[in-house]
Design a protein around this motif. Structure first.
Motif, short mmCIF file in Angstrom:
data_model
loop_
_atom_site.label_atom_id
_atom_site.label_comp_id
_atom_site.label_asym_id
_atom_site.label_seq_id
_atom_site.Cartn_x
_atom_site.Cartn_y
_atom_site.Cartn_z
N ASP A 169 21.54 76.68 28.99
CA ASP A 169 21.59 76.09 30.34
C ASP A 169 22.43 74.82 30.31
OD1 ASP A 169 19.90 78.11 31.16
OD2 ASP A 169 18.10 76.89 31.02
N TYR A 170 22.91 74.41 31.48
CA TYR A 170 23.75 73.22 31.61
C TYR A 170 23.23 72.37 32.76
CZ TYR A 170 26.85 76.11 28.84
OH TYR A 170 27.36 76.91 27.85
N GLU A 171 23.18 71.08 32.52
CA GLU A 171 22.72 70.14 33.55
C GLU A 171 23.86 69.16 33.84
OE1 GLU A 171 19.75 66.60 33.11
OE2 GLU A 171 18.63 68.47 33.27
N PHE A 172 24.13 68.96 35.13
CA PHE A 172 25.26 68.12 35.54
C PHE A 172 24.83 66.91 36.37
CE2 PHE A 172 26.70 72.52 35.17
CZ PHE A 172 27.64 72.39 34.18
N THR A 173 23.57 66.74 36.62
CA THR A 173 23.08 65.67 37.49
C THR A 173 23.37 64.30 36.90
OG1 THR A 173 21.33 67.13 38.25
CG2 THR A 173 21.03 64.78 38.67
N ASP A 174 23.89 63.42 37.72
CA ASP A 174 24.13 62.03 37.34
C ASP A 174 22.85 61.26 37.68
OD1 ASP A 174 24.86 59.37 37.07
OD2 ASP A 174 26.78 59.60 38.11
N TRP A 175 21.96 61.17 36.69
CA TRP A 175 20.64 60.57 36.92
C TRP A 175 20.74 59.09 37.26
CZ3 TRP A 175 17.14 63.99 37.91
CH2 TRP A 175 17.22 65.25 37.32
N SER A 176 21.70 58.39 36.68
CA SER A 176 21.83 56.96 36.98
C SER A 176 22.28 56.75 38.43
CB SER A 176 22.76 56.25 35.99
OG SER A 176 24.03 56.84 35.99
N ALA A 177 23.10 57.65 38.96
CA ALA A 177 23.50 57.55 40.37
C ALA A 177 22.28 57.78 41.28
CB ALA A 177 24.60 58.55 40.69
N LEU A 178 21.42 58.70 40.89
CA LEU A 178 20.20 58.94 41.66
C LEU A 178 19.30 57.71 41.61
CD1 LEU A 178 18.89 61.25 43.29
CD2 LEU A 178 17.63 61.83 41.21
N ASP A 179 19.20 57.08 40.44
CA ASP A 179 18.41 55.85 40.31
C ASP A 179 18.95 54.75 41.22
OD1 ASP A 179 17.05 57.24 38.30
OD2 ASP A 179 18.07 56.20 36.66
N ARG A 180 20.27 54.60 41.24
CA ARG A 180 20.88 53.58 42.11
C ARG A 180 20.61 53.88 43.58
NH1 ARG A 180 24.86 54.33 38.34
NH2 ARG A 180 26.13 55.61 39.75
N PHE A 181 20.66 55.15 43.95
CA PHE A 181 20.42 55.51 45.34
C PHE A 181 18.99 55.18 45.75
CE2 PHE A 181 19.70 58.27 48.98
CZ PHE A 181 20.79 57.94 49.75
N ALA A 182 18.05 55.34 44.84
CA ALA A 182 16.66 54.97 45.14
C ALA A 182 16.58 53.48 45.50
CB ALA A 182 15.75 55.28 43.95
N GLY A 183 17.34 52.65 44.79
CA GLY A 183 17.39 51.23 45.11
C GLY A 183 17.98 50.99 46.48
N GLU A 184 19.01 51.74 46.84
CA GLU A 184 19.61 51.62 48.17
C GLU A 184 18.59 52.02 49.26
OE1 GLU A 184 23.27 53.82 48.44
OE2 GLU A 184 23.95 53.04 46.50
N LEU A 185 17.84 53.08 49.00
CA LEU A 185 16.86 53.53 49.98
C LEU A 185 15.82 52.46 50.25
CD1 LEU A 185 15.99 57.24 49.06
CD2 LEU A 185 16.96 56.41 51.20
N THR A 186 15.28 51.87 49.20
CA THR A 186 14.23 50.85 49.40
C THR A 186 14.82 49.60 50.04
OG1 THR A 186 14.50 50.09 47.11
CG2 THR A 186 12.74 51.68 47.55
N GLY A 187 16.04 49.28 49.69
CA GLY A 187 16.69 48.09 50.28
C GLY A 187 16.98 48.27 51.75
N SER A 188 17.20 49.51 52.18
CA SER A 188 17.55 49.74 53.59
C SER A 188 16.36 49.68 54.54
CB SER A 188 18.25 51.10 53.73
OG SER A 188 17.33 52.16 53.50
N VAL A 189 15.11 49.73 54.01
CA VAL A 189 13.94 49.70 54.90
C VAL A 189 13.07 48.47 54.71
CG1 VAL A 189 13.83 52.19 55.20
CG2 VAL A 189 12.57 51.13 53.33
N ARG A 190 13.40 47.61 53.81
CA ARG A 190 12.58 46.41 53.57
C ARG A 190 12.91 45.33 54.56
NH1 ARG A 190 9.37 46.49 48.86
NH2 ARG A 190 10.01 48.15 47.52
#
Length: 190
Positions: A169-190
Motif C-alpha cells: 500500500d502507499y500513503e500520500f497524505t501530508d500530515w503536517s499540512a493537516l496539522d497546520r490546517f487544524a491550527g487555522e481552523l481553531t484560529g478562525s473561530v476563537r
C-alpha cells in the motif's frame, strides 16, 4: 469550543485523516466528536448542531465521485453546513499528483484541475457550497481490494503516474499540512 468531524471512507484512510484532525484539535483545547456517516454506523438520533463551533466533512473519491453516503449526508444537512459554516476535506489520489514536486508543472496543474472538478461535482450533487475546502492526498490501498479492484486501481494509478506495485500500500497524505490546517481552523473561530 466543540467540533464535529463527519467522514465517509472505503478502505479506512479517511477515518485516519478524521482521527488525526480530531487529535490535532483536541491538542488545541477543542472537544471533538467524530462520526462515520455510513448508515449502518451513524446513530439515528438527531445531531445537536447548536453545540458545534467547528464542523468538518471528509470524504474520499472513488471512480471520480465521493462516497454516496457523504453525498446523501451533505444533501440532508446542507442548510446547517452552510450556516455553521463547515469545511470540506476531499481525499483523493489526484491531490498526490498535484502536490508532487517531482512531477512536471503541467501534470501537477492537470491533477489539481481534476481535484477541483471532483469537488465541483460534489457541490453540484449535494447543493452544498462549503465555506472552505481542503484537498487531501489519499492512499492506494491495494491490499484492501480484491483482484478485480486492484487491477482497475493499477490501471488508474499507471495513468496518473502513481505506484503500481500491488504487493504493498502507499500513503500520500501530508500530515503536517493537516496539522497546520487544524491550527487555522481553531484560529478562525476563537
Amino acid at each position: 469550543m466543540r467540533a464535529a468531524i463527519f467522514f465517509a471512507t472505503r478502505e479506512g484512510h479517511t477515518r485516519r485523516i478524521a482521527e488525526r484532525l480530531a487529535a490535532d484539535l483536541r491538542a488545541r483545547g477543542v472537544a471533538v466528536d467524530v462520526f462515520d456517516v455510513h448508515p449502518d454506523v451513524m446513530a439515528r438520533e438527531p445531531i445537536d448542531w447548536a453545540k458545534y463551533a467547528i464542523v468538518c466533512v471528509a470524504a474520499s473519491v472513488h471512480g471520480g465521485h465521493h462516497e454516496r453516503e457523504m453525498i446523501d449526508f451533505a444533501k440532508r444537512h446542507r442548510a446547517v453546513l452552510e450556516r455553521i459554516p463547515a469545511t470540506f476535506f476531499s481525499v483523493t489520489l489526484s491531490e498526490a499528483g498535484a502536490e508532487d514536486p517531482a512531477r512536471p508543472a503541467v501534470e501537477r496543474e492537470r491533477a489539481a484541475a481534476d481535484v477541483q472538478r471532483m469537488i465541483d461535482v460534489f457541490a453540484t450533487e449535494t447543493g452544498w457550497r462549503p465555506a472552505r475546502t481542503l484537498p487531501v492526498a489519499g492512499s492506494l490501498a491495494y491490499s484492501k481490494s480484491n483482484f478485480f479492484i486492484r487491477f482497475v486501481m493499477k490501471r488508474i494509478a499507471r495513468k496518473a503516474g502513481a505506484p503500481t506495485d500491488t504487493s504493498r500500500d502507499y500513503e500520500f497524505t501530508d500530515w503536517s499540512a493537516l496539522d497546520r490546517f487544524a491550527g487555522e481552523l481553531t484560529g478562525s473561530v476563537r
